[in-house]
Design a protein around this motif. Structure first.
Motif, PDB file in Angstrom:
ATOM      1  N   VAL A  11       0.833  -1.209   0.000  1.00 27.21           N
ATOM      2  CA  VAL A  11       0.000   0.000   0.000  1.00 27.21           C
ATOM      3  C   VAL A  11       0.864   1.253   0.000  1.00 27.21           C
ATOM      4  CG1 VAL A  11      -1.597   1.384   1.398  1.00 27.21           C
ATOM      5  CG2 VAL A  11      -1.954  -1.076   1.165  1.00 27.21           C
ATOM      6  N   GLY A  12       0.623   2.112  -1.009  1.00 26.43           N
ATOM      7  CA  GLY A  12       1.234   3.450  -1.015  1.00 26.43           C
ATOM      8  C   GLY A  12       0.144   4.483  -0.769  1.00 26.43           C
ATOM      9  N   THR A  13      -0.719   4.648  -1.773  1.00 27.86           N
ATOM     10  CA  THR A  13      -1.884   5.531  -1.594  1.00 27.86           C
ATOM     11  C   THR A  13      -3.117   4.756  -1.145  1.00 27.86           C
ATOM     12  OG1 THR A  13      -2.581   5.220  -3.885  1.00 27.86           O
ATOM     13  CG2 THR A  13      -1.087   7.050  -3.443  1.00 27.86           C
ATOM     14  N   ALA A  32       5.275   5.246   6.951  1.00 25.23           N
ATOM     15  CA  ALA A  32       4.953   5.338   8.380  1.00 25.23           C
ATOM     16  C   ALA A  32       3.624   6.061   8.589  1.00 25.23           C
ATOM     17  CB  ALA A  32       6.080   6.082   9.101  1.00 25.23           C
ATOM     18  N   ASN A  33       3.012   5.814   9.726  1.00 26.95           N
ATOM     19  CA  ASN A  33       1.765   6.502  10.132  1.00 26.95           C
ATOM     20  C   ASN A  33       0.676   6.425   9.073  1.00 26.95           C
ATOM     21  OD1 ASN A  33       3.168   7.409  12.454  1.00 26.95           O
ATOM     22  ND2 ASN A  33       4.085   9.032  11.210  1.00 26.95           N
ATOM     23  N   ALA A  34       0.510   5.235   8.513  1.00 27.02           N
ATOM     24  CA  ALA A  34      -0.367   5.101   7.337  1.00 27.02           C
ATOM     25  C   ALA A  34      -1.851   5.153   7.663  1.00 27.02           C
ATOM     26  CB  ALA A  34      -0.047   3.797   6.616  1.00 27.02           C
ATOM     27  N   ASP A  36      -0.094  -1.597   9.406  1.00 29.86           N
ATOM     28  CA  ASP A  36       0.650  -0.334   9.384  1.00 29.86           C
ATOM     29  C   ASP A  36       1.959  -0.396  10.163  1.00 29.86           C
ATOM     30  OD1 ASP A  36      -0.417  -0.457  11.866  1.00 29.86           O
ATOM     31  OD2 ASP A  36      -1.296   1.550  11.874  1.00 29.86           O
ATOM     32  N   ASN A  37       2.399  -1.598  10.531  1.00 29.89           N
ATOM     33  CA  ASN A  37       3.657  -1.666  11.301  1.00 29.89           C
ATOM     34  C   ASN A  37       4.761  -2.450  10.583  1.00 29.89           C
ATOM     35  OD1 ASN A  37       2.403  -4.044  11.522  1.00 29.89           O
ATOM     36  ND2 ASN A  37       2.788  -4.364  13.705  1.00 29.89           N
ATOM     37  N   GLY A  97      10.615   1.841   9.033  1.00 33.36           N
ATOM     38  CA  GLY A  97      11.240   3.158   9.192  1.00 33.36           C
ATOM     39  C   GLY A  97      10.665   4.218   8.274  1.00 33.36           C
ATOM     40  N   GLY A  98       9.903   3.818   7.281  1.00 35.58           N
ATOM     41  CA  GLY A  98       9.251   4.825   6.440  1.00 35.58           C
ATOM     42  C   GLY A  98       9.421   4.559   4.958  1.00 35.58           C
TER      43      GLY A  98
END
Ligand SMILES: Cc1ncc(COP(=O)(O)O)c(C=O)c1O
Length: 311
Positions: free
Chosen positions: A186-188, A216-218, A241-242, A246-247
């Motif tokens: 998942v990106g967007t 991160a923080n998705a 989401d984990n 690191g991002g």
């Protein structure tokens, strides 16, 4: 442009669904498959083809002569849009995050160089202005400044993209009607939402689709994902989401090694930004006992291999 029909530039559809073997799969009693959508095209690759297909058709229908879109310096979507625009007879315009790049062509990524070579006109935005890309005022100004352009959002994710991803879901369903678990990167959130929205219900078993966020923080993506999916999903779904390590774009040494090991084991290339993290997340879920014995798991290889040219 005399036709609004968009024909695939590729022969290999459906892309293969390939069985993967690993001692851990045997140990946990699961069957695992990879959907080699990375094989559909060298550049309009994986989910990019599905997301662009109906957007290209709509742009033709509206008699637009250019595609305008947004992305970072390493964006697969920018690379794919530039290539597809040229192939289907459009101009292309890319708004790129990071205005420091405007004067420093020597610092351009492989992606930006390839996009420019494919005729994309590049405009660089400061990070602050880039954040405005979805604001109504900014989009209205773009529509005035570029009236001949179809405007595609970042990552190409919109309703038409979801419709194209529905066709990918149909391919998977036809190839493995018994699938129970599906993992994608998942990106967007467009690809994930399209898969969930179009996943047919199975009367034999409960189905799960897991979207592995690579940034991160998705959780900020969830309202949009809910909106795209709508109230009708017939499968269970969850945004994981984990597993971002690191991002966005971060690939710690352990993950680099994992990537190399998996590529060598199966002779399947993985991209560094999306599918390495998706595959790693699946392994970690498997090891934590999340998947029931008997699961028929599909891992979507969504492409992005041009990202390896930056390594
Ligand atoms: C190779 C690849 N896989 C997966 C994704 C994630 O797709 P989405 O933005 O639809 O969540 C992207 C980015 O858009 C991508 O380039």
């Amino acid at each position: 442009m005399d036709s609004t029909k968009i024909t695939a530039p590729i022969a290999k559809i459906p892309t293969p669904l390939v069985r993967l073997y690993h001692p851990l799969f045997e140990w946990h009693g699961v069957n695992v498959w990879i959907k080699r959508d990375d094989l559909n095209h060298p550049v309009i690759q994986g989910n990019k083809w599905h997301k662009l297909k109906y957007n290209l058709a709509a742009a033709k229908q509206q008699q637009k002569t250019a595609l305008l879109t947004f992305g970072g310096a390493y964006s697969n979507h920018i690379a794919a849009t530039a290539y597809a625009a040229q192939l289907y007879g459009f101009e292309s315009i890319g708004f790129i995050r990071g205005d420091e790049l405007a004067q420093q062509t020597d610092k351009w990524s492989h992606t930006l160089k390839a996009a420019a070579e494919n005729g994309m006109q590049l405009h660089f935005l400061s990070r602050q202005n880039y954040r405005l890309k979805q604001s109504a005022d900014f989009l209205a100004k773009l529509a005035t400044d570029f009236p001949h352009a179809a405007i595609l959002p970042e990552g190409g994710s919109n309703e038409l993209a979801l419709q194209g991803v529905g066709e990918l879901m149909a391919e998977i369903e036809a190839q493995l009607p018994a699938w129970t678990h599906l993992y994608c990167a998942v990106g967007t959130g467009g690809t994930f939402s399209g898969l969930v929205k179009h996943a047919p219900q199975s009367h034999a078993t409960e189905r799960h689709i897991y979207g592995v966020a690579v940034l991160a923080n998705a959780t900020y993506l969830l309202p949009q994902i809910h909106e795209w999916i709508g109230p009708q999903a017939t499968v269970q779904w969850q945004l994981l989401d984990n597993h971002h390590a690191g991002g966005y774009g971060k690939l710690p040494a352990a993950l680099q090694q994992f990537k190399q090991e998996m590529e060598a084991r199966w002779q399947i290339p993985l991209d560094p930004v999306y599918n390495t993290k998706m595959l790693h997340a699946f392994f970690s879920e498997l090891q934590s006992g999340r998947l029931p014995a008997g699961a028929e798991v599909v891992l979507l290889h969504s492409g992005g291999l041009q990202g390896n040219s930056q390594l």
